[in-house]
Design a protein around this motif. Structure first.
Motif, short mmCIF file in Angstrom:
data_model
loop_
_atom_site.label_atom_id
_atom_site.label_comp_id
_atom_site.label_asym_id
_atom_site.label_seq_id
_atom_site.Cartn_x
_atom_site.Cartn_y
_atom_site.Cartn_z
N GLU A 222 0.84 -1.20 0.00
CA GLU A 222 0.00 0.00 0.00
C GLU A 222 0.88 1.25 0.00
N LYS B 272 -0.33 7.44 1.74
CA LYS B 272 -1.09 8.55 1.17
C LYS B 272 -0.95 9.80 2.02
N THR C 24 -0.08 10.28 -13.52
CA THR C 24 -0.72 8.98 -13.28
C THR C 24 -2.09 8.92 -13.95
N GLU D 132 -10.39 7.90 -9.18
CA GLU D 132 -9.67 6.67 -8.84
C GLU D 132 -8.20 6.98 -8.58
N THR D 133 -7.61 7.81 -9.42
CA THR D 133 -6.21 8.21 -9.26
C THR D 133 -6.03 8.99 -7.95
N ASP E 32 -7.84 8.70 -5.23
CA ASP E 32 -7.98 7.75 -4.13
C ASP E 32 -6.75 6.86 -3.97
N GLU E 33 -6.09 6.54 -5.07
CA GLU E 33 -4.90 5.68 -5.01
C GLU E 33 -3.72 6.37 -4.35
N HIS E 34 -3.62 7.69 -4.51
CA HIS E 34 -2.40 8.39 -4.10
C HIS E 34 -2.56 9.42 -2.99
#
Length: 132
Positions: free
Chosen positions: A2, A5, A20, A91-92, A94-96
């Protein structure tokens, strides 16, 4: 593993978000052909403009000047394109990222997609031309 963040705080964070996201967008079956067809080999210049845009919008650093709607006003894009753009963008995020500015980026992206879609539908349905 993970990723750790944090919130969006610097231009480097903006670059991570933009790079990204657009890597995903360029490969996407629905929106990739539109981006790649218009931008062609000018991706470095386009990404630099997007860094400045999002830095201005999210970090309040006045590095972008212009009207982002006009370059999009003649594109063959509809609701499904905006929905996919928004899905990949959020989505990007939330990922980072996590935090107040990341949440603001989600809200602003929703409002931009909504406004662009509304304006495009209006102009595509009339013979009127956008002023800017």
């Amino acid at each position: 593993m993970e990723l750790e963040k944090k919130d969006i705080e610097t231009r480097k964070d903006i670059q991570l978000l933009v790079d990204t996201f657009y890597a995903k967008a360029r490969e996407d079956e629905l929106i990739g052909p539109i981006f790649n067809g218009v931008i062609k080999d000018k991706w470095p210049e386009h990404l630099e403009k997007l860094y400045r845009f999002w830095e201005t919008v999210l970090l309040y650093k006045r590095s972008y000047r212009g009207s982002p709607f006009m370059p999009h006003s003649k594109l063959p894009i509809k609701k499904e394109h905006f929905d996919q753009w928004l899905k990949l963008f959020q989505e990007t995020l939330d990922e980072h990222f996590t935090g107040k500015i990341a949440d603001d980026a989600k809200w602003r992206s929703e409002k931009m997609a909504e406004m662009f879609q509304f304006k495009l539908e209006y102009y595509q349905g009339t013979d009127k031309k956008p002023l800017l």
